[in-house]
Design an enzyme around this catalytic site. Structure first.
Site, short mmCIF file in Angstrom:
data_model
loop_
_atom_site.label_atom_id
_atom_site.label_comp_id
_atom_site.label_asym_id
_atom_site.label_seq_id
_atom_site.Cartn_x
_atom_site.Cartn_y
_atom_site.Cartn_z
CB CYS A 189 -5.24 -1.50 -1.76
SG CYS A 189 -6.59 -0.77 -0.84
CD GLU A 210 -5.13 -6.16 -1.21
OE1 GLU A 210 -4.63 -5.02 -1.14
OE2 GLU A 210 -5.92 -6.61 -0.36
CB CYS A 244 -10.65 -3.32 0.55
SG CYS A 244 -10.03 -2.59 -0.99
CG ASN A 274 -0.43 -0.19 2.53
OD1 ASN A 274 0.61 -0.82 2.70
ND2 ASN A 274 -1.09 0.37 3.53
CD GLU A 323 -1.61 4.70 4.55
OE1 GLU A 323 -1.14 5.60 5.30
OE2 GLU A 323 -2.30 3.75 4.97
N1 THU Z 1 -5.29 -1.54 2.40
C1 THU Z 1 -4.70 -2.39 1.49
O1 THU Z 1 -3.55 -2.18 1.09
N2 THU Z 1 -5.41 -3.45 1.04
C2 THU Z 1 -6.68 -3.73 1.40
O2 THU Z 1 -7.27 -4.68 0.90
C3 THU Z 1 -7.35 -2.92 2.41
C4 THU Z 1 -6.62 -1.73 2.90
C5 THU Z 1 -4.54 -0.38 2.86
C6 THU Z 1 -5.07 0.95 2.43
C7 THU Z 1 -4.54 1.87 3.51
O3 THU Z 1 -3.24 2.28 3.16
C8 THU Z 1 -4.46 0.99 4.74
O4 THU Z 1 -4.55 -0.35 4.28
C9 THU Z 1 -5.54 1.24 5.76
O5 THU Z 1 -6.79 1.11 5.22
#
Ligand code: THU
Length: 134
Positions: A60, A62, A93, A49, A51
């Protein structure tokens, strides 16, 4: 058809996702996620991920892996492993489930946590009735 994955291949994929997780850029949530996508040609493409201060520009793990794979000319996938520091194995997610389905629903999703627990699903179990244009 997804080739059957043996236990060693699954463990390798989870290990790759764990390594990718270490590279996560998650200064806002502090929730690091790693993903490793096993392509049909045997290549493993990692994602983490990433941000952003705007929050909305966050990607994210994935989807980062899917985007990297497609950019590298790979669109056929057998499995993806996802790792986060969660009490039970983390599942992708909703947006990531749909993004994965874009390239085929015959995909094994290996969910894991940093404690080493895993849970395995077919993508259609995680995304029944996903959007498709027909
Ligand atoms: N996140 C992912 O990388 N994958 C997911 O399937 C769900 C959430 C990340 C996004 C964000 O940077 C952090 O997790 C918190 O939500």
């Amino acid at each position: 058809m997804t080739a059957a994955l043996d236990a060693a291949a699954k463990a390798d994929l989870v290990a790759a996702a764990r390594a990718a997780r270490e590279r996560a850029h998650a200064p806002y949530s502090r929730f690091k996620v790693g993903a490793a996508l096993l392509c049909a040609d045997g290549t493993v493409v990692r994602g983490c991920n990433v941000e952003n201060a705007s929050y909305g520009a966050t990607v994210c793990a994935e989807r980062a892996a899917v985007i990297a794979a497609v950019a590298d000319g790979r669109r056929a996938f057998a499995a993806i492993a996802v790792v986060a520091d969660t009490p039970t194995p983390v599942t992708p997610c909703g947006i990531c489930r749909q993004a994965l389905a874009e390239f085929g629903t015959d995909l094994t999703v290996i969910c894991a946590n940093t404690a080493g627990e895993t849970a395995e699903f077919g993508l259609l179990e995680l995304l029944p009735h996903g959007f498709a244009r027909g």
